[in-house]
Design a protein around this motif. Structure first.
Motif, PDB file in Angstrom:
ATOM      1  N   ALA A 129       0.852  -1.197   0.000  1.00 23.80           N
ATOM      2  CA  ALA A 129       0.000   0.000   0.000  1.00 23.80           C
ATOM      3  C   ALA A 129       0.888   1.248   0.000  1.00 23.80           C
ATOM      4  O   ALA A 129       2.080   1.167   0.305  1.00 23.80           O
ATOM      5  CB  ALA A 129      -0.878  -0.012   1.246  1.00 23.80           C
ATOM      6  N   LYS A 130       0.268   2.400  -0.293  1.00 21.72           N
ATOM      7  CA  LYS A 130       1.028   3.664  -0.329  1.00 21.72           C
ATOM      8  C   LYS A 130       1.757   3.907   0.976  1.00 21.72           C
ATOM      9  O   LYS A 130       2.838   4.456   1.009  1.00 21.72           O
ATOM     10  CB  LYS A 130       0.055   4.828  -0.561  1.00 21.72           C
ATOM     11  CG  LYS A 130      -0.322   5.027  -1.992  1.00 21.72           C
ATOM     12  CD  LYS A 130      -0.923   6.425  -2.173  1.00 21.72           C
ATOM     13  CE  LYS A 130      -1.650   6.497  -3.490  1.00 21.72           C
ATOM     14  NZ  LYS A 130      -3.089   6.635  -3.372  1.00 21.72           N
ATOM     15  N   GLY A 156      16.201   4.037  -2.975  1.00 23.03           N
ATOM     16  CA  GLY A 156      17.124   4.210  -1.845  1.00 23.03           C
ATOM     17  C   GLY A 156      16.544   5.136  -0.776  1.00 23.03           C
ATOM     18  O   GLY A 156      16.757   4.948   0.414  1.00 23.03           O
ATOM     19  N   GLY A 157      15.781   6.140  -1.222  1.00 28.32           N
ATOM     20  CA  GLY A 157      15.207   7.103  -0.276  1.00 28.32           C
ATOM     21  C   GLY A 157      14.144   6.502   0.616  1.00 28.32           C
ATOM     22  O   GLY A 157      13.765   7.089   1.628  1.00 28.32           O
ATOM     23  N   ASN A 158      13.641   5.348   0.251  1.00 33.18           N
ATOM     24  CA  ASN A 158      12.586   4.720   1.064  1.00 33.18           C
ATOM     25  C   ASN A 158      13.146   3.696   2.048  1.00 33.18           C
ATOM     26  O   ASN A 158      12.383   2.984   2.719  1.00 33.18           O
ATOM     27  CB  ASN A 158      11.538   4.068   0.163  1.00 33.18           C
ATOM     28  CG  ASN A 158      10.738   5.115  -0.562  1.00 33.18           C
ATOM     29  OD1 ASN A 158      10.379   6.131   0.046  1.00 33.18           O
ATOM     30  ND2 ASN A 158      10.482   4.915  -1.840  1.00 33.18           N
ATOM     31  N   PHE A 184      19.733  -9.566  10.688  1.00 33.65           N
ATOM     32  CA  PHE A 184      19.291  -8.234  10.268  1.00 33.65           C
ATOM     33  C   PHE A 184      17.817  -8.302   9.885  1.00 33.65           C
ATOM     34  O   PHE A 184      17.337  -9.353   9.443  1.00 33.65           O
ATOM     35  CB  PHE A 184      20.059  -7.768   9.032  1.00 33.65           C
ATOM     36  CG  PHE A 184      21.533  -7.692   9.234  1.00 33.65           C
ATOM     37  CD1 PHE A 184      22.096  -6.656   9.958  1.00 33.65           C
ATOM     38  CD2 PHE A 184      22.373  -8.658   8.699  1.00 33.65           C
ATOM     39  CE1 PHE A 184      23.465  -6.588  10.154  1.00 33.65           C
ATOM     40  CE2 PHE A 184      23.742  -8.594   8.882  1.00 33.65           C
ATOM     41  CZ  PHE A 184      24.292  -7.563   9.613  1.00 33.65           C
ATOM     42  N   ILE A 185      17.133  -7.202  10.051  1.00 30.95           N
ATOM     43  CA  ILE A 185      15.789  -7.083   9.466  1.00 30.95           C
ATOM     44  C   ILE A 185      15.786  -5.755   8.707  1.00 30.95           C
ATOM     45  O   ILE A 185      15.762  -4.677   9.307  1.00 30.95           O
ATOM     46  CB  ILE A 185      14.669  -7.107  10.531  1.00 30.95           C
ATOM     47  CG1 ILE A 185      14.803  -8.355  11.408  1.00 30.95           C
ATOM     48  CG2 ILE A 185      13.294  -7.079   9.847  1.00 30.95           C
ATOM     49  CD1 ILE A 185      13.814  -8.402  12.557  1.00 30.95           C
ATOM     50  N   ILE A 186      15.878  -5.882   7.384  1.00 30.10           N
ATOM     51  CA  ILE A 186      15.956  -4.678   6.551  1.00 30.10           C
ATOM     52  C   ILE A 186      14.547  -4.149   6.327  1.00 30.10           C
ATOM     53  O   ILE A 186      13.631  -4.913   6.039  1.00 30.10           O
ATOM     54  CB  ILE A 186      16.630  -5.025   5.203  1.00 30.10           C
ATOM     55  CG1 ILE A 186      18.080  -5.380   5.451  1.00 30.10           C
ATOM     56  CG2 ILE A 186      16.500  -3.902   4.219  1.00 30.10           C
ATOM     57  CD1 ILE A 186      18.896  -5.547   4.186  1.00 30.10           C
ATOM     58  N   CYS A 187      14.385  -2.851   6.465  1.00 30.71           N
ATOM     59  CA  CYS A 187      13.032  -2.274   6.398  1.00 30.71           C
ATOM     60  C   CYS A 187      12.970  -1.141   5.369  1.00 30.71           C
ATOM     61  O   CYS A 187      13.791  -0.226   5.406  1.00 30.71           O
ATOM     62  CB  CYS A 187      12.694  -1.774   7.798  1.00 30.71           C
ATOM     63  SG  CYS A 187      11.156  -0.892   7.890  1.00 30.71           S
ATOM     64  N   TYR A 188      11.996  -1.237   4.459  1.00 26.68           N
ATOM     65  CA  TYR A 188      11.741  -0.187   3.456  1.00 26.68           C
ATOM     66  C   TYR A 188      10.269   0.189   3.475  1.00 26.68           C
ATOM     67  O   TYR A 188       9.411  -0.680   3.683  1.00 26.68           O
ATOM     68  CB  TYR A 188      12.053  -0.689   2.033  1.00 26.68           C
ATOM     69  CG  TYR A 188      13.508  -0.680   1.677  1.00 26.68           C
ATOM     70  CD1 TYR A 188      14.067   0.328   0.917  1.00 26.68           C
ATOM     71  CD2 TYR A 188      14.330  -1.705   2.128  1.00 26.68           C
ATOM     72  CE1 TYR A 188      15.419   0.333   0.590  1.00 26.68           C
ATOM     73  CE2 TYR A 188      15.688  -1.703   1.813  1.00 26.68           C
ATOM     74  CZ  TYR A 188      16.229  -0.690   1.044  1.00 26.68           C
ATOM     75  OH  TYR A 188      17.556  -0.674   0.731  1.00 26.68           O
ATOM     76  N   GLY A 189       9.980   1.443   3.219  1.00 23.70           N
ATOM     77  CA  GLY A 189       8.586   1.874   3.048  1.00 23.70           C
ATOM     78  C   GLY A 189       8.303   1.990   1.568  1.00 23.70           C
ATOM     79  O   GLY A 189       9.211   2.190   0.762  1.00 23.70           O
ATOM     80  N   LYS A 190       7.016   1.867   1.184  1.00 21.91           N
ATOM     81  CA  LYS A 190       6.680   2.175  -0.211  1.00 21.91           C
ATOM     82  C   LYS A 190       6.952   3.669  -0.417  1.00 21.91           C
ATOM     83  O   LYS A 190       7.463   4.086  -1.434  1.00 21.91           O
ATOM     84  CB  LYS A 190       5.202   1.858  -0.457  1.00 21.91           C
ATOM     85  CG  LYS A 190       4.720   2.134  -1.855  1.00 21.91           C
ATOM     86  CD  LYS A 190       4.763   0.896  -2.711  1.00 21.91           C
ATOM     87  CE  LYS A 190       4.004   1.034  -3.994  1.00 21.91           C
ATOM     88  NZ  LYS A 190       3.242  -0.123  -4.356  1.00 21.91           N
ATOM     89  N   ASP A 191       6.574   4.467   0.602  1.00 25.95           N
ATOM     90  CA  ASP A 191       6.883   5.894   0.590  1.00 25.95           C
ATOM     91  C   ASP A 191       7.255   6.255   2.020  1.00 25.95           C
ATOM     92  O   ASP A 191       6.384   6.303   2.899  1.00 25.95           O
ATOM     93  CB  ASP A 191       5.648   6.676   0.134  1.00 25.95           C
ATOM     94  CG  ASP A 191       5.834   8.165   0.324  1.00 25.95           C
ATOM     95  OD1 ASP A 191       6.938   8.592   0.711  1.00 25.95           O
ATOM     96  OD2 ASP A 191       4.861   8.907   0.082  1.00 25.95           O
ATOM     97  N   ILE A 192       8.527   6.499   2.238  1.00 30.90           N
ATOM     98  CA  ILE A 192       9.009   6.695   3.612  1.00 30.90           C
ATOM     99  C   ILE A 192       8.264   7.833   4.320  1.00 30.90           C
ATOM    100  O   ILE A 192       8.053   7.797   5.531  1.00 30.90           O
ATOM    101  CB  ILE A 192      10.539   6.920   3.639  1.00 30.90           C
ATOM    102  CG1 ILE A 192      11.040   6.729   5.067  1.00 30.90           C
ATOM    103  CG2 ILE A 192      10.947   8.239   3.028  1.00 30.90           C
ATOM    104  CD1 ILE A 192      12.509   6.558   5.192  1.00 30.90           C
ATOM    105  N   ASN A 193       7.815   8.846   3.541  1.00 37.07           N
ATOM    106  CA  ASN A 193       7.145   9.987   4.187  1.00 37.07           C
ATOM    107  C   ASN A 193       5.779   9.620   4.748  1.00 37.07           C
ATOM    108  O   ASN A 193       5.208  10.355   5.536  1.00 37.07           O
ATOM    109  CB  ASN A 193       6.993  11.131   3.189  1.00 37.07           C
ATOM    110  CG  ASN A 193       8.350  11.620   2.754  1.00 37.07           C
ATOM    111  OD1 ASN A 193       9.236  11.770   3.591  1.00 37.07           O
ATOM    112  ND2 ASN A 193       8.531  11.804   1.455  1.00 37.07           N
ATOM    113  N   ALA A 194       5.251   8.467   4.311  1.00 30.46           N
ATOM    114  CA  ALA A 194       3.925   8.073   4.808  1.00 30.46           C
ATOM    115  C   ALA A 194       4.025   7.212   6.072  1.00 30.46           C
ATOM    116  O   ALA A 194       3.020   6.719   6.568  1.00 30.46           O
ATOM    117  CB  ALA A 194       3.190   7.295   3.710  1.00 30.46           C
TER     118      ALA A 194
END
Ligand SMILES: C[S@@+](CC[C@H](N)C(=O)[O-])C[C@H]1O[C@@H](n2cnc3c(N)ncnc32)[C@H](O)[C@@H]1O
Length: 528
Positions: A129-130, A156-158, A184-194
């Motif tokens: 999701a967004k 990369g920004g997310n 390790f648990i690598i974490c990315y957002g679809k949109d980090i700002n959200a």
């Protein structure tokens, strides 16, 4: 941005387009109480390779999954158990031969792992999701390259953080150099700002809030008033109500300037203990602090459990003579991830499900906070039924004296492909008209076909989306036409009409004047 190259990369980066779209074939519903609500997505367990299963999920779930957790093979080279922790699985070998072709003979184990992961991560990205977030467990075998391909796929920004999970508490003394005790648990957002993460304060933490002087602002936690490094003008004497004169400890100063401190005294925000003789403390009112704590990135076994806990947990669910799963994750670890990343109606996906710890944690959390989160698990090995689904059933029903969480799930296998033929040029009627309609609607609107769209029960109308009405005039036994007769069935108001049929007998001019776009079945159906 630096990018990673490896043998086979150019073959796999767009491979998700070539994965055949198969429908999910429902096998059974497991249900502990009332039948599930048909209007909502159900919990799902899918037995099959996740590459195909993830593609099958797109029509219903693209852009809807709030939290993805995956625990893929770490590529340790360990083949001792039913589940291969490397890339020599016969199915994977065959797949690499087909996709990468002749070069696949030259692949190192890292190339193979990257070829395996890349298209799966691309599909997972589509499903997020967004405001969704993905957590990936990994160790040093592939952590560095995983980070690079995730930068490429998620941006990369997310990148949110690389969490350290302390998975063991004692060294393995047979190791020559280090005895690694973290994953390790690598974490990315679809949109980090959200994204915002808050760790819910535990009941234990809440117990530290007091109100011995009946402050009308309610419960508070007395906080340390001394800080470092020293700011000279913040070292001054404070006289306690009992008359004692106190200074900050050596190497520290007070947190506030003297005048700010006087304001806090006037506002009754300084606590000197029940006898007015303690070192001063600042009152931090529960009503004024955030609803949780900002999580840190090192997660200790004391907070979230360790590998031995996870193995013990599984032994309380399965008996000695049942096949035990050897590499489960700790339930508390999964609860922490889900609690951070979801709200009460979120969808959680785990496409390397193993023993189903993710579903266990989802069910536990729902029971604790009355939530209605839904899980989707995918597991390719034959134990998808005997371990993955079986664990979920026992958690729902109760096991080892533990009360069941209740709930239900649907069990699927991968069914027929939607398109057949050498170039996927024919519709496969065996999948059934509902599945075909779902696919058409999704390929046009990128949304799931809402069973309750007014008029959707109509034979040919799929629904209206953004002022466009979609019609699918189709019959498995005979050719259909868009003609004056079929126009009678086009009876909803819309700005534009997209009509699928085998043939069109209306003139281009007529279509243009009435805002009708004709699409030929199956030629004009998108392949994605
Ligand atoms: C490390 S285990 C996951 C353990 C899980 N987190 C747990 O707590 O039980 C990885 C799982 O992914 C499964 N797996 C590996 N490749 C897969 C694929 N292509 N599709 C579906 N499942 C796969 C393996 O069979 C294995 O059960």
């Amino acid at each position: 941005m630096p990018t990673l190259t490896w043998i086979g990369k150019e073959k796999v980066i767009t491979h998700h387009h070539d994965v055949p779209f198969k429908v999910l074939a429902h096998q059974y519903t497991f249900n502990t109480s009332a039948p599930p609500d048909l209007g909502e997505p159900s919990n799902k367990i899918i037995h099959g390779d996740n590459l195909e299963a993830l593609k099958s999920l797109l029509p219903e779930y693209e852009g809807r999954v709030k939290c993805i957790y995956i625990d893929p093979p770490y590529n340790t080279g360990n083949e001792s158990w039913v589940y291969n922790d490397n890339v020599n699985h016969p199915k994977l070998k065959k797949w690499l031969g087909q996709v990468v072709g002749k070069d696949s003979e030259d692949l190192t184990r890292h190339d193979k792992w990257l070829c395996m992961m890349y298209p799966r991560l691309v599909l997972l990205h589509k499903l997020l999701a967004k405001d969704g977030v993905i957590f990936i467990s990994i160790d040093d075998n592939e952590q560095a390259v995983l980070k690079l391909i995730c930068d490429e796929i998620f941006g990369g920004g997310n990148f949110v953080n690389n969490i350290i999970w302390q998975r063991a508490y004692a060294p393995v003394n047979t190791k020559k150099r280090f005895s690694p005790n973290h994953d390790f648990i690598i974490c990315y957002g679809k949109d980090i700002n959200a994204l915002t993460f808050l760790l819910k304060r535990t009941d234990e933490a809440n117990e530290r809030y007091i109100n011995p002087d009946n402050d009308k602002r309610g419960l508070y936690k007395p906080g340390d008033l001394s800080v470092g490094p020293i700011v000279e003008k913040q070292i001054y004497p404070i006289t306690t109500p009992s008359g004692r004169i106190v200074y900050p400890p050596k190497g520290y100063c007070w947190r506030y300037t003297e005048s700010r401190f006087q304001d806090l005294i006037a506002d009754n925000r300084i606590w000197f203990g029940p006898d007015g003789n303690n070192v001063p403390a600042i009152k931090r009112f529960i009503s004024e602090v955030k609803d949780g704590i900002t999580p840190m990135t090192v997660w200790t076994y004391k907070e979230v459990g360790h590998t031995q806990d996870a193995k013990k947990d599984i032994k309380t669910i399965f008996s000695e003579n049942e096949l035990l799963f050897e590499t489960p994750k700790a339930i508390k670890l999964m609860e922490r991830i889900i609690q951070l990343a979801t709200s009460s109606n979120s969808i959680i996906l785990d496409s390397f499900a193993g023993s189903g710890t993710t579903a266990h944690a989802v069910l536990n959390l729902n029971k604790k906070d009355g939530g209605n989160r839904k899980f989707i698990l995918i597991e390719m090995e034959d134990y998808a039924e005997s371990i993955t689904a079986e664990r979920v059933k026992r958690v729902m029903q109760g096991y080892g004296g533990k009360e069941g969480t209740g709930g239900s799930f649907d069990y699927y296998i991968l069914g027929e492909p939607l398109f057949v033929g050498e170039n996927r040029e024919y519709l496969n009627e065996a999948v059934g008209i509902d599945k075909i309609k779902n696919y058409v609607w999704y390929s046009e609107t990128r949304t799931a076909l809402d069973k309750f769209t007014p008029g959707a029960a109509d034979d040919t109308l799929l629904g209206v989306h953004h002022n466009t009405a979609y019609y699918f005039i189709y019959h498995p036994e005979r050719l259909t036409s868009l003609d004056f007769d079929s126009l009678v069935g086009i009876n909803v108001q819309a700005g534009q009409y997209i009509v699928y049929a085998d043939n069109c007998l209306l003139s281009k001019d007529f279509l243009f004047r009435h805002n009708i776009v004709f699409k030929k079945i199956p030629r004009d159906l998108s392949r994605f």
